[in-house]
Write a protein that holds these residues in place. Structure first.
Motif, PDB file in Angstrom:
ATOM      1  N   LEU A   1       0.742  -1.348   0.005  1.00 59.69           N
ATOM      2  CA  LEU A   1      -0.139   0.065   0.094  1.00 59.69           C
ATOM      3  C   LEU A   1       1.027   1.535   0.057  1.00 59.69           C
ATOM      4  N   ASP A   2       2.154   1.250   0.362  1.00 58.83           N
ATOM      5  CA  ASP A   2       3.069   2.165   0.232  1.00 58.83           C
ATOM      6  C   ASP A   2       3.594   2.611  -0.950  1.00 58.83           C
ATOM      7  N   THR A   3       3.117   3.809  -1.419  1.00 57.28           N
ATOM      8  CA  THR A   3       3.352   4.191  -2.772  1.00 57.28           C
ATOM      9  C   THR A   3       4.745   4.202  -2.896  1.00 57.28           C
ATOM     10  N   GLU A   4       5.580   4.896  -1.757  1.00 56.89           N
ATOM     11  CA  GLU A   4       7.056   4.921  -1.821  1.00 56.89           C
ATOM     12  C   GLU A   4       7.671   3.698  -2.127  1.00 56.89           C
ATOM     13  N   SER A   5       7.270   2.650  -1.529  1.00 56.84           N
ATOM     14  CA  SER A   5       7.660   1.117  -1.424  1.00 56.84           C
ATOM     15  C   SER A   5       7.663   0.922  -2.929  1.00 56.84           C
ATOM     16  N   ILE A   6       6.228   0.923  -3.510  1.00 57.91           N
ATOM     17  CA  ILE A   6       5.943   0.723  -4.853  1.00 57.91           C
ATOM     18  C   ILE A   6       6.991   1.080  -5.766  1.00 57.91           C
ATOM     19  N   VAL A   7       7.307   2.364  -5.763  1.00 53.58           N
ATOM     20  CA  VAL A   7       8.054   3.000  -6.663  1.00 53.58           C
ATOM     21  C   VAL A   7       9.445   2.733  -6.295  1.00 53.58           C
ATOM     22  N   TYR A   8      10.025   2.190  -5.153  1.00 47.33           N
ATOM     23  CA  TYR A   8      11.399   1.650  -5.086  1.00 47.33           C
ATOM     24  C   TYR A   8      11.355   0.265  -5.718  1.00 47.33           C
ATOM     25  N   LEU A   9      10.267  -0.634  -5.386  1.00 50.07           N
ATOM     26  CA  LEU A   9      10.471  -1.923  -5.970  1.00 50.07           C
ATOM     27  C   LEU A   9      10.331  -1.846  -7.488  1.00 50.07           C
ATOM     28  N   GLU A  10       9.811  -0.958  -8.032  1.00 53.06           N
ATOM     29  CA  GLU A  10       9.748  -0.835  -9.527  1.00 53.06           C
ATOM     30  C   GLU A  10      11.049  -0.621 -10.138  1.00 53.06           C
ATOM     31  N   GLU A  11      11.729   0.225  -9.494  1.00 52.75           N
ATOM     32  CA  GLU A  11      12.950   0.950  -9.756  1.00 52.75           C
ATOM     33  C   GLU A  11      14.220  -0.286  -9.449  1.00 52.75           C
ATOM     34  N   VAL A  12      14.277  -0.905  -8.312  1.00 51.19           N
ATOM     35  CA  VAL A  12      15.344  -1.773  -8.063  1.00 51.19           C
ATOM     36  C   VAL A  12      15.140  -3.147  -8.758  1.00 51.19           C
ATOM     37  N   PHE A  13      13.708  -3.536  -8.987  1.00 47.74           N
ATOM     38  CA  PHE A  13      13.653  -4.829  -9.599  1.00 47.74           C
ATOM     39  C   PHE A  13      12.890  -4.662 -11.081  1.00 47.74           C
ATOM     40  N   ALA A  14      13.173  -3.598 -11.684  1.00 45.58           N
ATOM     41  CA  ALA A  14      12.671  -3.435 -13.187  1.00 45.58           C
ATOM     42  C   ALA A  14      12.932  -4.580 -14.096  1.00 45.58           C
ATOM     43  N   PRO A  15      12.066  -4.811 -14.903  1.00 47.70           N
ATOM     44  CA  PRO A  15      12.001  -5.885 -15.777  1.00 47.70           C
ATOM     45  C   PRO A  15      13.684  -6.091 -16.546  1.00 47.70           C
ATOM     46  N   GLU A  16      14.238  -5.035 -16.808  1.00 50.63           N
ATOM     47  CA  GLU A  16      15.773  -5.063 -17.457  1.00 50.63           C
ATOM     48  C   GLU A  16      16.499  -5.912 -16.591  1.00 50.63           C
ATOM     49  N   HIS A  17      16.210  -5.461 -15.375  1.00 49.97           N
ATOM     50  CA  HIS A  17      17.004  -6.233 -14.257  1.00 49.97           C
ATOM     51  C   HIS A  17      16.747  -7.760 -14.146  1.00 49.97           C
ATOM     52  N   GLN A  18      15.634  -8.086 -14.335  1.00 42.60           N
ATOM     53  CA  GLN A  18      15.220  -9.504 -14.464  1.00 42.60           C
ATOM     54  C   GLN A  18      16.107 -10.142 -15.737  1.00 42.60           C
ATOM     55  N   LEU A  19      15.783  -9.165 -16.925  1.00 45.60           N
ATOM     56  CA  LEU A  19      16.270  -9.917 -18.047  1.00 45.60           C
ATOM     57  C   LEU A  19      17.994 -10.251 -17.778  1.00 45.60           C
ATOM     58  N   ASN A  20      18.518  -9.438 -17.181  1.00 48.02           N
ATOM     59  CA  ASN A  20      19.935  -9.516 -16.917  1.00 48.02           C
ATOM     60  C   ASN A  20      20.283 -10.788 -16.275  1.00 48.02           C
ATOM     61  N   THR A  21      19.428 -11.310 -15.245  1.00 51.42           N
ATOM     62  CA  THR A  21      19.641 -12.187 -14.616  1.00 51.42           C
ATOM     63  C   THR A  21      19.025 -13.700 -15.084  1.00 51.42           C
ATOM     64  N   GLY A  22      18.425 -13.626 -16.388  1.00 49.52           N
ATOM     65  CA  GLY A  22      18.122 -14.648 -17.028  1.00 49.52           C
ATOM     66  C   GLY A  22      16.734 -15.197 -16.610  1.00 49.52           C
ATOM     67  N   ARG A  23      15.996 -14.543 -15.813  1.00 55.48           N
ATOM     68  CA  ARG A  23      14.888 -14.872 -15.235  1.00 55.48           C
ATOM     69  C   ARG A  23      13.676 -14.793 -16.425  1.00 55.48           C
ATOM     70  N   LYS A  24      12.891 -15.864 -16.358  1.00 55.73           N
ATOM     71  CA  LYS A  24      11.879 -15.746 -17.531  1.00 55.73           C
ATOM     72  C   LYS A  24      10.506 -15.576 -16.829  1.00 55.73           C
TER      73      LYS A  24
END
Length: 283
Positions: free
Chosen positions: A78-101
């Motif tokens: 529910l915390d908007t600040e947390s939502i923004v942080y999570l989207e930045e830290v765990f952005a889709p491009e970060h996931q692609l770099n780890t090979g996660r599908k």
């Protein structure tokens, strides 16, 4: 206090404290122990589902360990600040770099109010997280409503709540939450977490549990009546069932059965099922 001001306890920092401001009025306690976060992630068996809903991810201390597993992860806060942080830290491009599908989605929503069907359709999913103390019981009750889609539920609660959920009959802490949960799930208390692993530390210990849905999780009685009888009985837990169930209307011809001379804390799940079946036959 509104849910938005409740569903914020025990957020993980992932070792990056300060990225999300701790909000005192929300009673936030940031989990800072990486080992405990990993252990909570490992409470999931990953059997019978491919989707995991994390409630209250905060800064993702648990999220990052869930993302190492072969499941789709949905992080809800529910915390908007947390939502923004999570989207930045765990952005889709970060996931692609780890090979996660697998899928990873960040959801800004109130678990108690959201339509889970809109997220998961009819597919099964597990729930885990570091749950806010204020609404942890309500979270369990909602999960029970969705038991047909939730084969597993794990995570961290206030210690006494986790123990109550797993408690057996005969105990003073055994109650509504114990009976209703254990009617459908095998409940296991896993380990205790001390206040010192949070910043700021809470005033009580925390406890981690695992609920695994029973192979046969439908009751051989009217389930709505079962819920009603259990809740009504424990609302006056010091009274015998003969007196506490008066509002339901116990027929005279079965009132003298020995079970009605007991108090609710003396009855296990099977005994409550027998009680409900007895009432059903007289209706």
């Amino acid at each position: 206090m509104k849910h938005k001001h409740q569903q914020q306890d025990h957020k993980g920092t992932g070792g990056q404290q300060g990225k999300v401001r701790a909000k005192k009025h929300l009673g936030q306690h940031f989990l800072k122990d990486e080992n405990i976060a990993r252990k909570i992630g490992d409470t999931l068996s990953l059997e019978g589902y491919k989707r995991v809903l994390e409630i209250g991810p905060g800064m993702g201390v648990l999220t990052k360990y869930l993302l190492q597993k072969p499941v789709d992860v949905y992080a809800m806060d529910l915390d908007t600040e947390s939502i923004v942080y999570l989207e930045e830290v765990f952005a889709p491009e970060h996931q692609l770099n780890t090979g996660r599908k697998e899928i990873f989605k960040v959801l800004e929503a109130d678990f108690l109010k959201c339509d889970l069907h809109a997220i998961f359709g009819d597919e099964p999913f597990a729930i885990t997280g570091n749950y806010p103390y204020n609404i942890s019981s309500q979270i369990v009750f909602k999960a029970l409503e969705w038991r047909y889609q939730i084969p597993e539920f794990t995570g961290m609660f206030q210690k006494e709540v986790a123990q109550r959920i797993c408690e057996k009959e005969g105990s003073k802490t055994y109650g509504i939450l114990s009976v209703l949960t254990q009617a459908f799930y095998e409940a296991e208390y896993l380990f205790t977490v001390p206040p010192g692993v949070f910043d700021p530390p809470p005033k009580v210990d925390s406890g981690v549990l695992r609920l695994r849905r029973k192979e046969n999780f439908t009751l051989p009685c009217d389930e709505k009546l079962f819920f009603k009888v259990v809740k009504t009985a424990f609302q006056q837990r010091r009274k015998t069932l003969r007196n506490s169930l008066k509002s339901i209307g116990v027929p005279e011809n079965i009132k003298e059965d020995a079970i009605f001379g007991q108090r609710p804390e003396q009855l296990g799940v099977d005994a409550f099922v027998s009680l409900v079946r007895m009432l059903e036959q007289e209706q």
